[in-house]
Design a protein around this motif. Structure first.
Motif, short mmCIF file in Angstrom:
data_model
loop_
_atom_site.label_atom_id
_atom_site.label_comp_id
_atom_site.label_asym_id
_atom_site.label_seq_id
_atom_site.Cartn_x
_atom_site.Cartn_y
_atom_site.Cartn_z
N GLU A 97 0.82 -1.21 0.00
CA GLU A 97 0.00 0.00 0.00
C GLU A 97 0.86 1.26 0.00
OE1 GLU A 97 -2.69 -0.18 3.29
OE2 GLU A 97 -3.70 -1.97 2.57
N ALA A 98 2.05 1.19 0.56
CA ALA A 98 2.96 2.33 0.60
C ALA A 98 4.37 1.84 0.87
CB ALA A 98 2.55 3.34 1.67
N ALA A 99 5.35 2.53 0.27
CA ALA A 99 6.76 2.20 0.49
C ALA A 99 7.54 3.50 0.67
CB ALA A 99 7.33 1.40 -0.68
N GLY A 100 8.28 3.60 1.76
CA GLY A 100 9.06 4.79 2.02
C GLY A 100 10.36 4.79 1.23
N LEU A 101 10.85 5.98 0.93
CA LEU A 101 12.12 6.16 0.24
C LEU A 101 13.10 6.78 1.23
CD1 LEU A 101 13.76 6.13 -2.42
CD2 LEU A 101 12.82 8.38 -2.92
N CYS A 102 14.29 6.20 1.30
CA CYS A 102 15.24 6.52 2.36
C CYS A 102 16.61 6.86 1.77
CB CYS A 102 15.34 5.29 3.27
SG CYS A 102 16.54 5.38 4.60
N GLY A 157 13.43 -0.82 -1.68
CA GLY A 157 12.33 -0.47 -0.77
C GLY A 157 12.32 -1.28 0.50
N HIS A 158 12.71 -0.64 1.63
CA HIS A 158 12.73 -1.37 2.90
C HIS A 158 11.77 -0.79 3.93
CE1 HIS A 158 15.91 1.74 3.19
NE2 HIS A 158 15.50 1.87 4.45
N GLU A 159 11.01 0.24 3.58
CA GLU A 159 9.95 0.76 4.46
C GLU A 159 8.61 0.42 3.81
OE1 GLU A 159 11.96 4.66 6.61
OE2 GLU A 159 10.57 4.99 4.96
N ILE A 160 7.90 -0.55 4.36
CA ILE A 160 6.80 -1.15 3.61
C ILE A 160 5.59 -1.38 4.52
CG2 ILE A 160 6.11 -3.08 2.12
CD1 ILE A 160 9.37 -3.64 2.28
N ALA A 161 4.43 -0.99 4.03
CA ALA A 161 3.16 -1.32 4.69
C ALA A 161 2.19 -1.81 3.64
CB ALA A 161 2.58 -0.10 5.42
N GLY A 162 1.34 -2.75 4.03
CA GLY A 162 0.38 -3.29 3.08
C GLY A 162 -0.57 -4.27 3.72
N ASP A 222 0.53 5.22 4.57
CA ASP A 222 1.60 6.20 4.39
C ASP A 222 2.21 6.61 5.72
OD1 ASP A 222 -0.71 7.64 5.18
OD2 ASP A 222 0.13 9.49 4.36
N GLN A 223 1.48 6.42 6.82
CA GLN A 223 2.03 6.65 8.14
C GLN A 223 2.79 5.42 8.64
OE1 GLN A 223 1.75 9.55 10.38
NE2 GLN A 223 1.53 10.31 8.28
N GLU A 260 5.54 13.26 8.87
CA GLU A 260 5.29 14.23 7.82
C GLU A 260 5.73 13.60 6.50
OE1 GLU A 260 5.52 18.92 6.92
OE2 GLU A 260 5.06 17.98 8.84
N THR A 261 4.82 13.46 5.56
CA THR A 261 5.12 12.71 4.34
C THR A 261 4.89 13.54 3.09
OG1 THR A 261 2.87 11.81 4.21
CG2 THR A 261 4.50 10.51 5.42
N GLU A 262 5.55 13.10 2.03
CA GLU A 262 5.38 13.65 0.69
C GLU A 262 5.13 12.46 -0.22
OE1 GLU A 262 7.57 17.16 -1.81
OE2 GLU A 262 8.84 15.59 -0.98
#
Length: 341
Positions: free
Chosen positions: A28-33, A56-61, A141-142, A311-313
């Protein structure tokens, strides 16, 4: 990642099928680091990873399918993925501390998106349900940035917490994706006053929104200004999320004797430990890396309580190249999150 030294490519791959204890997660969302940038920029041979693999190592779904031997989760469960997978069999992995796996230096991977396929895709195959933490109704995204930005900050603060009782001072250097969460975690889990430093005015505004008691630009007199805010005794703890020579000099300059320094950022700086030397007497140094699965559950609990907000973009997965460029230029606000189209 298809070739070392080249930009990552968008490619079509087969939808994974879980076997054994594996679990398939619809991302559902993956963070970029910034760690992703270090991987992208690595020359051949610098990392043990075998190409190609998905970043991609920040992952929610959401869990969609399970292998025949998988247990502990069910289809439909919403989860965040614990990223440092480790060997899975040493004592530390068994205790949920894959970040400090005893065999880490012998593996051809370090976790999801780090040598193994990660979450910048529509689906992710997870080796075991032990790497999944439930998130309930927490927005993806959170949740996704909690698995590194939140977890690393939480782990760093956990090591300092005994030193941060009433009347103490903590300094956060670098108020980006990790630092703004560290400010909130310090406020939620310690009694310390929180001071924040950055080189950007918008980062200081983010520090203020995150609950910092005081924030300031990094200048030649910043150490003096911070010490004044601590009653002229210095900080009980400093968390450096930048890690350059300049930020480490500031950290040492503001730390009180017997204080704690968490060296988190990978900015290329170094400390020389010597006696006698310039370091505060009795200071203690930690090099926190990621965090434990138990700590990830604690971060999720904080976020679900409302005490922690990322805080996300947002960018669609198809615009990953644009998101990567913004991160490289230092133009990203908070944490960059990719969402499958």
């Amino acid at each position: 990642m298809t070739a070392w030294g080249e930009a990552p490519a968008s490619v079509e791959v087969e939808r994974p099928v879980p076997h054994g204890a594996e679990v398939l997660v619809r991302v559902e969302a993956a963070g970029l680091c910034r760690s992703d940038l270090h991987v992208m920029d690595a020359p051949p041979g610098a990392l043990p990873y075998r190409l190609p693999f998905t970043l991609g190592h920040e992952i929610a779904g959401q869990v969609t399918d399970l292998g025949p031997d998988a247990d502990g989760v069910a289809a439909g469960d919403r989860v965040v993925v614990y990223g440092p997978w480790g060997c899975g069999s040493c004592a530390r992995c068994a205790a949920g501390s894959g970040n400090y796996c005893d065999r880490r230096d012998t593996l051809a991977w370090h976790g999801a998106g780090l040598g193994r396929d990660g979450g910048m895709a529509e689906y992710l195959l997870v080796p075991s349900a032990r790497h999944l933490v439930p998130i309930g109704d927490l927005p993806a995204d959170q949740a996704a940035p909690l698995s590194d930005a939140g977890l690393t900050s939480y782990h760093a603060v956990s090591g300092l917490r005994p030193a941060l009782g009433e009347g103490t001072t903590a300094v956060v250097i670098g108020v980006g994706g990790l630092g703004h969460l560290a400010v909130q975690i310090l406020r939620a889990t310690t009694e310390s006053r929180v001071l924040a430093v950055d080189v950007r005015e918008d980062a200081l505004a983010l520090a203020d929104r995150s609950g910092a008691d005081f924030s300031t630009l990094m200048r030649p007199d910043t150490a003096r200004a911070l010490r004044a805010r601590s009653g002229d005794v210095g900080a009980d703890a400093v968390l450096d999320f930048v890690g350059t020579a300049q930020t480490l000099e500031l950290a040492v300059g503001v730390l009180r004797p017997g204080g704690e320094l968490a060296f988190v950022g990978s900015g290329g700086g170094s400390l020389t430990v010597a006696k006698p030397g310039v370091l505060p007497a009795g200071f203690r140094l930690s090099l926190p890396f990621w965090g434990t699965r138990h700590e990830l559950a604690g971060v999720v609990t904080l976020a679900r309580s409302g005490a922690l907000r990322v805080e996300t973009e947002h960018f669609p997965l198809s615009a990953a190249a644009e998101a990567i460029d913004r991160l490289r230029r230092g133009a990203a606000r908070g944490r960059t999150v990719l969402v499958p189209n």
